[in-house]
Design an enzyme around this catalytic site. Structure first.
Site, PDB file in Angstrom:
ATOM      1  N   LYS A 131      31.234  43.284  26.582  1.00  0.00           N
ATOM      2  CA  LYS A 131      30.873  44.434  25.733  1.00  0.00           C
ATOM      3  C   LYS A 131      31.907  44.650  24.628  1.00  0.00           C
ATOM      4  CE  LYS A 131      29.119  46.846  29.825  1.00  0.00           C
ATOM      5  NZ  LYS A 131      29.390  48.016  30.677  1.00  0.00           N
ATOM      6  N   ARG A 151      40.658  26.057  42.609  1.00  0.00           N
ATOM      7  CA  ARG A 151      41.869  26.127  43.423  1.00  0.00           C
ATOM      8  C   ARG A 151      42.703  27.362  43.191  1.00  0.00           C
ATOM      9  NH1 ARG A 151      40.373  21.326  43.045  1.00  0.00           N
ATOM     10  NH2 ARG A 151      40.061  21.900  40.896  1.00  0.00           N
ATOM     11  N   THR A 152      42.997  27.625  41.924  1.00  0.00           N
ATOM     12  CA  THR A 152      43.945  28.700  41.650  1.00  0.00           C
ATOM     13  C   THR A 152      43.386  30.026  42.171  1.00  0.00           C
ATOM     14  OG1 THR A 152      44.606  27.507  39.678  1.00  0.00           O
ATOM     15  CG2 THR A 152      45.326  29.785  39.845  1.00  0.00           C
ATOM     16  N   HIS A 204      50.940  27.303  32.917  1.00  0.00           N
ATOM     17  CA  HIS A 204      50.333  27.473  34.244  1.00  0.00           C
ATOM     18  C   HIS A 204      51.477  27.445  35.264  1.00  0.00           C
ATOM     19  CE1 HIS A 204      47.553  27.545  37.428  1.00  0.00           C
ATOM     20  NE2 HIS A 204      46.765  26.529  37.122  1.00  0.00           N
ATOM     21  N   ARG A 220      44.008  34.976  34.876  1.00  0.00           N
ATOM     22  CA  ARG A 220      43.755  33.725  34.160  1.00  0.00           C
ATOM     23  C   ARG A 220      43.106  34.108  32.850  1.00  0.00           C
ATOM     24  NH1 ARG A 220      41.795  27.930  36.077  1.00  0.00           N
ATOM     25  NH2 ARG A 220      43.985  27.953  36.611  1.00  0.00           N
TER      26      ARG A 220
HETATM   27  C1  NCD Z   1      44.302  23.107  36.049  1.00  0.00           C
HETATM   28  C2  NCD Z   1      44.150  24.255  35.073  1.00  0.00           C
HETATM   29  O1  NCD Z   1      43.327  25.147  35.296  1.00  0.00           O
HETATM   30  O2  NCD Z   1      44.925  24.256  34.147  1.00  0.00           O
HETATM   31  N1  NCD Z   1      43.636  23.315  37.245  1.00  0.00           N
HETATM   32  C3  NCD Z   1      44.323  23.935  38.242  1.00  0.00           C
HETATM   33  O3  NCD Z   1      44.660  25.087  38.139  1.00  0.00           O
HETATM   34  N2  NCD Z   1      44.679  23.197  39.289  1.00  0.00           N
HETATM   35  C4  NCD Z   1      44.050  21.780  35.474  1.00  0.00           C
HETATM   36  C5  NCD Z   1      42.842  21.538  34.632  1.00  0.00           C
HETATM   37  O4  NCD Z   1      41.978  22.368  34.450  1.00  0.00           O
HETATM   38  O5  NCD Z   1      42.794  20.408  34.143  1.00  0.00           O
END
Ligand code: NCD
Length: 282
Positions: A59, A29-30, A109, A81
């Site tokens: 590397k 999703r993100t 997050h 991320r």
């Molecule tokens: C979450 C995450 O990546 O922290 N997912 C997301 O971004 N919707 C939740 C998860 O991984 O449990």
């Protein structure tokens, strides 16, 4: 942003901007909602998924060097991320271009919390005075940490932390909530607060962050027929997704219950990320 998408579909406002997406941990999703948000705003996207393997990280290149590279290549923003807590801060320290934290290890997050808050607001037309249950793996999950942080900025919010004893919320967030006068209660069974709260925010067991094999007993932090019966008709059930079989916290058979708003969250993720990108790119 919702109106923009519904009426215009795509804008060309940011057609001269390029955004670099660097994802060091898995994401569905993100990542695709940030990509879609860029496309809807007319910005161009470059990047790598699975950056731990597909980038020079394999590397031995450091995160800060990769961020310096993104700066040198004249991107307008990096969506990062990171797989380590504090990764986004580390990146921001060496970056002249904005870094958007798309999740950093078991840290934070923030864009998930923005879309969660938007979903709650859409339903209740307020955040003040709501009672919110954060449920599941509160120790390792970053979504509930960020949501707790944002909830602390409103008035009269009450938070119930429903988690197995070894997966309770860490002290830094508990101290933050106390400083912000948020009334906090802790329970080990969702059933003990399900009937009193307005929002039930479920999360999965973060197996990949657990050391060694742990026995996961999700029974007390999952939705089942009995718990569902307790939940008020106007309450909402949220989940950042992915839901998983670790706790089996939101079984498939409950997906169409009118209180479940998990795909509204996903849609709101597009609008929230578009709004944030617009701020950052303007
Ligand atoms: C979450 C995450 O990546 O922290 N997912 C997301 O971004 N919707 C939740 C998860 O991984 O449990």
């Amino acid at each position: 942003m919702k109106r923009l998408v519904e009426v215009k579909g795509v804008s060309n406002q940011f057609s001269d901007k390029t955004v670099c997406l660097l994802f060091y941990e898995p994401s569905t999703r993100t990542r695709i909602s940030f990509q879609q948000a860029c496309i809807k705003l007319g910005a161009k996207v470059v990047g790598t998924e699975n950056a731990k393997e597909f980038s020079s990280a394999i590397k031995g290149e450091s995160l800060v060097d990769t961020i310096r590279v993104a700066n040198a290549l004249q991107f307008d923003c990096v969506v990062l991320r990171s797989d380590v807590d504090g990764g986004a801060f580390e990146a921001a320290e060496v970056s002249k271009i904005p870094i958007i934290n798309a999740g950093d290890g078991s840290g934070q997050h923030p864009t998930q919390a923005l879309l969660d808050l938007l979903t709650i607001y859409q339903h209740f037309k307020k955040i003040d005075n709501l009672k919110v249950a954060l449920v599941g793996d509160l120790k390792n999950g970053r979504t509930t940490r960020s949501l707790a942080y944002l909830l602390g900025k409103f008035k009269g919010v009450e938070v119930c932390l429903a988690a197995p004893d070894n997966l309770q919320m860490k002290d830094d967030i508990l101290e933050y909530l106390e400083r912000h006068n948020v009334k906090v209660s802790k329970v080990s069974k969702l059933a003990d607060c399900a009937g009193e709260v307005d929002v039930i925010y479920l999360t999965r067991a973060q197996k990949e962050r657990m050391k060694g094999k742990q026995k996961l007993n999700g029974q007390n932090v999952s939705i089942n027929e009995k718990v569902l019966e307790k939940i008020k008709p106007n309450s909402i059930i949220l989940h950042p997704l992915p839901r998983s079989d670790g706790f089996n916290e939101l079984p498939e058979r409950f997906t169409d219950d009118s209180r479940v708003h998990i795909f509204d969250q996903v849609e709101n993720g597009l609008y929230a990320r578009m709004a944030l990108l617009k701020m950052v790119l303007s």
